[in-house]
Design a protein around this motif. Structure first.
Motif, PDB file in Angstrom:
ATOM      1  N   VAL A 108      29.602  57.576 -24.788  1.00  0.00           N
ATOM      2  CA  VAL A 108      28.661  57.884 -23.704  1.00  0.00           C
ATOM      3  C   VAL A 108      27.225  57.644 -24.168  1.00  0.00           C
ATOM      4  O   VAL A 108      26.397  57.085 -23.441  1.00  0.00           O
ATOM      5  N   VAL A 109      26.925  58.067 -25.404  1.00  0.00           N
ATOM      6  CA  VAL A 109      25.593  57.837 -25.967  1.00  0.00           C
ATOM      7  C   VAL A 109      25.285  56.344 -25.995  1.00  0.00           C
ATOM      8  O   VAL A 109      24.181  55.906 -25.632  1.00  0.00           O
ATOM      9  N   TYR A 110      26.252  55.543 -26.416  1.00  0.00           N
ATOM     10  CA  TYR A 110      26.069  54.098 -26.455  1.00  0.00           C
ATOM     11  C   TYR A 110      25.769  53.557 -25.059  1.00  0.00           C
ATOM     12  O   TYR A 110      24.860  52.734 -24.878  1.00  0.00           O
ATOM     13  N   SER A 111      26.502  54.037 -24.062  1.00  0.00           N
ATOM     14  CA  SER A 111      26.295  53.578 -22.687  1.00  0.00           C
ATOM     15  C   SER A 111      24.899  53.911 -22.192  1.00  0.00           C
ATOM     16  O   SER A 111      24.212  53.066 -21.602  1.00  0.00           O
ATOM     17  N   VAL A 112      24.465  55.149 -22.429  1.00  0.00           N
ATOM     18  CA  VAL A 112      23.156  55.595 -21.931  1.00  0.00           C
ATOM     19  C   VAL A 112      22.026  54.820 -22.600  1.00  0.00           C
ATOM     20  O   VAL A 112      21.082  54.377 -21.936  1.00  0.00           O
ATOM     21  N   TYR A 473      29.716  48.276 -15.958  1.00  0.00           N
ATOM     22  CA  TYR A 473      30.851  49.182 -16.159  1.00  0.00           C
ATOM     23  C   TYR A 473      30.465  50.404 -17.001  1.00  0.00           C
ATOM     24  O   TYR A 473      30.864  51.536 -16.690  1.00  0.00           O
ATOM     25  N   LEU A 474      29.698  50.197 -18.077  1.00  0.00           N
ATOM     26  CA  LEU A 474      29.308  51.326 -18.913  1.00  0.00           C
ATOM     27  C   LEU A 474      28.405  52.297 -18.163  1.00  0.00           C
ATOM     28  O   LEU A 474      28.472  53.510 -18.383  1.00  0.00           O
ATOM     29  N   ALA A 475      27.549  51.782 -17.284  1.00  0.00           N
ATOM     30  CA  ALA A 475      26.665  52.668 -16.519  1.00  0.00           C
ATOM     31  C   ALA A 475      27.475  53.560 -15.581  1.00  0.00           C
ATOM     32  O   ALA A 475      27.195  54.761 -15.451  1.00  0.00           O
ATOM     33  N   TYR A 476      28.473  52.990 -14.918  1.00  0.00           N
ATOM     34  CA  TYR A 476      29.349  53.798 -14.059  1.00  0.00           C
ATOM     35  C   TYR A 476      30.152  54.796 -14.892  1.00  0.00           C
ATOM     36  O   TYR A 476      30.342  55.953 -14.490  1.00  0.00           O
ATOM     37  N   TYR A 477      30.620  54.349 -16.050  1.00  0.00           N
ATOM     38  CA  TYR A 477      31.387  55.226 -16.947  1.00  0.00           C
ATOM     39  C   TYR A 477      30.554  56.426 -17.374  1.00  0.00           C
ATOM     40  O   TYR A 477      31.002  57.582 -17.280  1.00  0.00           O
ATOM     41  N   ALA A 478      29.322  56.196 -17.826  1.00  0.00           N
ATOM     42  CA  ALA A 478      28.455  57.293 -18.273  1.00  0.00           C
ATOM     43  C   ALA A 478      28.100  58.213 -17.110  1.00  0.00           C
ATOM     44  O   ALA A 478      28.044  59.443 -17.274  1.00  0.00           O
ATOM     45  N   THR A 479      27.879  57.652 -15.936  1.00  0.00           N
ATOM     46  CA  THR A 479      27.552  58.470 -14.762  1.00  0.00           C
ATOM     47  C   THR A 479      28.684  59.433 -14.431  1.00  0.00           C
ATOM     48  O   THR A 479      28.464  60.629 -14.208  1.00  0.00           O
TER      49      THR A 479
END
Length: 566
Positions: A108-112, A473-479
């Protein structure tokens, strides 16, 4: 790719069109939506103030070098969360369960940070992610995010002041706690009145000390695990007895209890990783943001994962989850797994040395708290959502009124010394504890809208100075993950029976955010989320692209060495 210049052309229909020229491509996008009469003015400009006020408005100085930015981004997350905060996950989840929790939150940190890096290099402004919430979501969300996040750092400053004296009590109780609070309150306030390059230099060397201390600790632990200590070869002894998973919490069913313990460790890991987004605060004071911010973003997550995961891995090998010292109340740091691992291994002097490292870390954290809080107030004022007083700086670029106002909240540290004050103080910390979660959520959500806006304007993300990986995809995942954590972080209030006090302590910060949001929604009378055509992606960006930046790539061997270290 760096955008080199921007020309305004007039079309046959009379609409403004921006032509972005680069060495590789030519992109055009229509800005007619940004001229909507309902779009609020967000930045108090020098033309809008009187002649007497003009000399009071300055800008922060871009005096943070690449090594400063890199070390601030790295050092911002290495603090009490690492040195003290991992004790609880180790107790309830065991060495393996806690390790998995931190690995999961690392994604999550990586995504943000990827989301933040793409926006902060495109529009590198001070307190960037609160401005991005304003710019890409709505003024109400931007203001709510900014004030919640500022309040959390102001309160954390009070916490750090109260902790400094308690860490010194590891050695002596000769000086009373209120005296230590007063001394460091004055020192840290004054230190933030110096130009930002001095702050950057101080934080660089402190972060350098922290990094070397952790690397030294990891090497030390490796030697002890292999048999260098009085315990002989440890290996995976404690993973077998008492075990890898811990006893869990709440439920009498062992499998269910362990899962709930793991979920609790997940939330604790999220608290621990907060601060990774600090590179977004410094973007407005970076000497060459298009060069320094992307490098910091690319490196910081992997470094943090190495420091956190390796530290937690070795601590899990050297400290059993049922070690009674993990619940010690002898001093503030006596329950630190780092100190316990060293004491259990029989090294006499090293616990005192490491306690000194923790002390320096807390002082550094308090210094950063004032810096971050003051820049947030500065950004809110410049964005038109705060008092203009906080937008005034000294000629050296220090927002002095924002610094002083943020520092005043350090007085709350004295609550720790009063009867019943400790409980009240913990309540205040719980009020703002979820603010960092909302920041991560809104960074990811703002990036989703940012990408949608670029697509609607026909701008390719391949032409951005920094392109985030695995998007959207990572932005949706972190959200999604952050929404789940925000609403489930207080699940212990519901079991084994409903606890009213625990419920309000866990969720009052959520209520507070929605109160902020609703109040600013009524104040601005704006849409809940901007239409794509109303989003302004050009403000604050043009002066960055028109400016000729000095190349910060080191030319000599000494500079290359520090570039490698940072």
């Amino acid at each position: 790719m760096s955008i080199l210049d921007i020309n305004t052309e007039e079309t046959l229909e009379g609409k403004s069109k921006i032509v972005i020229k680069s060495t590789e491509s030519l992109e055009q996008h229509d800005l007619q939506g940004n001229e909507d009469k309902n779009t609020p003015t967000t930045t108090p400009s020098k033309e809008n103030v009187s002649e007497n006020e003009k000399d009071e408005y300055h800008e922060v100085k871009r005096d943070l070098s690449k090594r400063h930015i890199a070390m601030i981004a790295l050092g911002g997350t290495i603090g009490t969360g690492l040195f003290l905060g991992i004790a609880n996950p180790l107790m309830i989840s065991g060495p393996v369960g806690s390790l998995i929790a931190y690995l999961f939150l690392g994604t999550v940190v990586y995504s943000v940070t990827q989301s933040l890096g793409e926006m902060a290099t495109f529009i590198p402004v001070t307190a960037s992610f609160t401005i991005f919430s304003h710019r890409f979501l709505s003024p109400a969300l931007g203001a709510a995010n900014g004030y919640m996040y500022w309040f959390s750092w102001a309160m954390t400053f009070a916490l750090e002041l109260s902790v400094v004296g308690q860490i010194i009590q590891f050695w002596t109780f000769a000086v009373p706690l209120p005296a230590w609070i007063s001394i460091f309150w004055v020192i840290l306030t004054i230190s933030n009145l110096f130009p930002v390059r001095i702050y950057g230099e101080i934080e660089f060397w402190i972060a350098f000390l922290k990094v070397n201390a952790i690397l030294g600790f990891i090497i030390y632990c490796f030697c002890i695990v292999c048999g260098a200590g009085k315990t002989g070869p440890v290996g995976f002894r404690y993973w077998r007895n008492p075990g890898p998973w811990g006893t869990g919490i709440i439920s009498s069913n062992i499998a269910e209890a362990r899962f709930l313990g793991w979920a609790s460790s997940l939330i604790n890991a999220a608290f621990t990783f907060q601060g990774t987004e600090l590179v977004g605060i410094t973007a407005g004071e970076a000497a060459n943001p298009r060069q320094t911010v992307p490098k910091a973003i690319r490196k910081v997550v992997f470094r943090i994962l190495v420091f956190y995961i390796l530290s937690l891995f070795f601590i899990g090998l050297l400290v059993p989850y049922d070690d009674v010292k993990l619940k010690s109340e002898n001093s503030y740091v006596s329950s630190s797994p780092f100190i316990i691992a060293i004491e259990n291994s029989g090294t006499k002097i090293l616990p005192h040395i490491f306690n000194g490292v923790i002390l320096v870390t807390i002082i550094s954290a308090g210094n950063s708290n004032v810096y971050i809080g003051s820049r947030l107030l500065f950004g809110l004022a410049k964005n038109g959502t705060g008092p203009k007083l906080f937008a005034k700086t000294t000629k050296s670029g220090v927002p002095v009124f924002a610094v002083v106002f943020t520092s005043l909240f350090g007085a709350l540290a004295f609550m720790e010394t009063s009867t019943g004050g400790d409980e009240a103080f913990q309540w205040l910390l719980n009020v703002v504890g979820v603010a960092g979660f909302f920041s991560w959520l809104l960074i990811s959500f703002a990036h989703i809208r940012f990408m949608q806006c670029l697509q609607s304007r026909g701008i390719s993300r391949n032409d951005l100075p920094f392109k985030a990986k695995f998007m959207p995809y990572l932005a949706y995942y972190a959200t999604i993950v952050m929404i789940i954590i925000i609403f489930f972080q207080g699940f212990t209030a519901f079991a084994p029976k409903f606890d009213v006090l625990n419920f309000f302590a866990s969720y009052i910060s959520v209520f507070l955010f929605f109160i902020f949001w609703g109040s600013f929604q009524l104040w601005f009378k704006c849409r809940y989320v901007w239409k794509l055509v109303d989003i302004d992606i050009d403000k604050d960006r043009r002066e960055i692209e028109d400016r000729v930046w000095q190349d910060t790539t080191p030319a000599n061997l000494w500079g290359k060495f520090w570039d490698f270290v940072a």
